[in-house]
Scaffold this motif. Structure first.
Motif, PDB file in Angstrom:
ATOM      1  N   UNK A   8       0.841  -1.204   0.000  1.00  0.00           N
ATOM      2  CA  UNK A   8       0.000   0.000   0.000  1.00  0.00           C
ATOM      3  C   UNK A   8       0.877   1.256   0.000  1.00  0.00           C
ATOM      4  N   UNK A   9       1.947   1.235   0.802  1.00  0.00           N
ATOM      5  CA  UNK A   9       2.867   2.388   0.829  1.00  0.00           C
ATOM      6  C   UNK A   9       3.547   2.553  -0.529  1.00  0.00           C
ATOM      7  N   UNK A  10       4.038   1.453  -1.080  1.00  0.00           N
ATOM      8  CA  UNK A  10       4.760   1.488  -2.345  1.00  0.00           C
ATOM      9  C   UNK A  10       3.864   1.985  -3.488  1.00  0.00           C
ATOM     10  N   UNK A  11       2.603   1.556  -3.465  1.00  0.00           N
ATOM     11  CA  UNK A  11       1.661   1.938  -4.523  1.00  0.00           C
ATOM     12  C   UNK A  11       0.914   3.236  -4.196  1.00  0.00           C
ATOM     13  N   UNK A  12       1.243   3.814  -3.038  1.00  0.00           N
ATOM     14  CA  UNK A  12       0.641   5.071  -2.605  1.00  0.00           C
ATOM     15  C   UNK A  12      -0.883   5.031  -2.622  1.00  0.00           C
ATOM     16  N   UNK A  13      -1.428   4.011  -1.934  1.00  0.00           N
ATOM     17  CA  UNK A  13      -2.875   3.919  -1.801  1.00  0.00           C
ATOM     18  C   UNK A  13      -3.201   3.476  -0.379  1.00  0.00           C
ATOM     19  N   UNK A  14      -4.373   3.846   0.110  1.00  0.00           N
ATOM     20  CA  UNK A  14      -4.766   3.417   1.457  1.00  0.00           C
ATOM     21  C   UNK A  14      -4.813   1.885   1.549  1.00  0.00           C
ATOM     22  N   UNK A  15      -4.508   1.366   2.735  1.00  0.00           N
ATOM     23  CA  UNK A  15      -4.477  -0.074   2.945  1.00  0.00           C
ATOM     24  C   UNK A  15      -5.821  -0.724   2.593  1.00  0.00           C
ATOM     25  N   UNK A  16      -6.904  -0.118   3.024  1.00  0.00           N
ATOM     26  CA  UNK A  16      -8.238  -0.671   2.730  1.00  0.00           C
ATOM     27  C   UNK A  16      -8.499  -0.751   1.230  1.00  0.00           C
ATOM     28  N   UNK A  17      -8.062   0.264   0.507  1.00  0.00           N
ATOM     29  CA  UNK A  17      -8.222   0.285  -0.956  1.00  0.00           C
ATOM     30  C   UNK A  17      -7.416  -0.847  -1.581  1.00  0.00           C
ATOM     31  N   UNK A  18      -6.183  -1.013  -1.107  1.00  0.00           N
ATOM     32  CA  UNK A  18      -5.339  -2.097  -1.637  1.00  0.00           C
ATOM     33  C   UNK A  18      -5.997  -3.452  -1.392  1.00  0.00           C
ATOM     34  N   UNK A  19      -6.502  -3.656  -0.193  1.00  0.00           N
ATOM     35  CA  UNK A  19      -7.136  -4.946   0.140  1.00  0.00           C
ATOM     36  C   UNK A  19      -8.345  -5.213  -0.758  1.00  0.00           C
ATOM     37  N   UNK A  20      -9.168  -4.190  -0.950  1.00  0.00           N
ATOM     38  CA  UNK A  20     -10.350  -4.340  -1.797  1.00  0.00           C
ATOM     39  C   UNK A  20      -9.954  -4.621  -3.247  1.00  0.00           C
ATOM     40  N   UNK A  21      -8.997  -3.831  -3.744  1.00  0.00           N
ATOM     41  CA  UNK A  21      -8.560  -4.033  -5.133  1.00  0.00           C
ATOM     42  C   UNK A  21      -7.902  -5.401  -5.300  1.00  0.00           C
ATOM     43  N   UNK A  22      -7.116  -5.824  -4.321  1.00  0.00           N
ATOM     44  CA  UNK A  22      -6.484  -7.139  -4.388  1.00  0.00           C
ATOM     45  C   UNK A  22      -7.549  -8.231  -4.485  1.00  0.00           C
ATOM     46  N   UNK A  23      -8.548  -8.160  -3.635  1.00  0.00           N
ATOM     47  CA  UNK A  23      -9.634  -9.147  -3.657  1.00  0.00           C
ATOM     48  C   UNK A  23     -10.329  -9.143  -5.022  1.00  0.00           C
ATOM     49  N   UNK A  24     -10.616  -7.953  -5.554  1.00  0.00           N
ATOM     50  CA  UNK A  24     -11.266  -7.850  -6.866  1.00  0.00           C
ATOM     51  C   UNK A  24     -10.366  -8.400  -7.979  1.00  0.00           C
TER      52      UNK A  24
END
Length: 177
Positions: free
Chosen positions: A150-166
């Motif tokens: 999330x830090x590396x991609x500069x996105x909130x952790x929750x957003x990363x988790x949701x996008x990863x799941x999708x």
């Protein structure tokens, strides 16, 4: 040729020949996954041996009805490789790298195509959205934690988790659909 499930059941009963056959079937792909995390062939070979010792020692915990064998051993390999990279010895070894090795690591660290080829899903991953390719690369091929990715991609952790799941659901649909 015997079916993997038959070999797995025999291995769970202590049949070394079946274990050897499973090693032959899966070791190359598993080595590719490990290498993509540790970025050193000698270390990857060591970790590969550790992974297959764990597979042998824990074979009775695998249930054919609960998931694919490859997924089970892939998780063992990934976790073992990540644990290895977090070890003090590995970190100390990395501190002592020559600049030549460092350049090699940098040039190979983004070689997603080689990594995905190792497990045969390149065409599926390439068909994903660019953001999915980046997320999958960081989380599954480079061994980043979700927080670090999330830090590396500069996105909130929750957003990363949701996008990863999708992204994983999209990949699953492509592979199985």
């Amino acid at each position: 040729m015997r079916q993997p499930n038959e070999l797995i059941l025999d291995m769970q009963q202590g049949n070394e020949a079946s274990f050897s056959t499973l090693y032959t079937m899966y070791s190359e792909a598993i080595h590719g996954i490990i290498y993509s995390i540790v970025l050193d062939n000698d270390v990857a070979q060591e970790v590969l041996q550790d992974v297959f010792v764990k597979i042998w020692d824990n074979s009775k915990s695998y249930d054919v009805n609960k998931g694919r064998f490859f997924t089970w051993i892939l998780n063992i390999a990934r976790n073992t490789a990540i644990d290895h990279t977090r070890s003090k010895a590995f970190k100390n070894q990395r501190k002592n790298l020559s600049t030549t090795n460092f350049v090699d690591i940098l040039s190979s660290s983004d070689s997603l195509n080689k990594k995905v080829n190792a497990i045969g899903i390149e065409k599926f991953v390439k068909a994903l959205k660019p953001v999915c390719i980046k997320i999958i690369d960081y989380l599954y091929f480079k061994g980043y934690t979700q927080v670090d990715a999330a830090k590396e991609l500069e996105m909130p952790l929750g957003t990363l988790k949701t996008r990863n799941r999708n992204c994983i659901n999209s990949l699953r649909t492509m592979v199985l659909g």
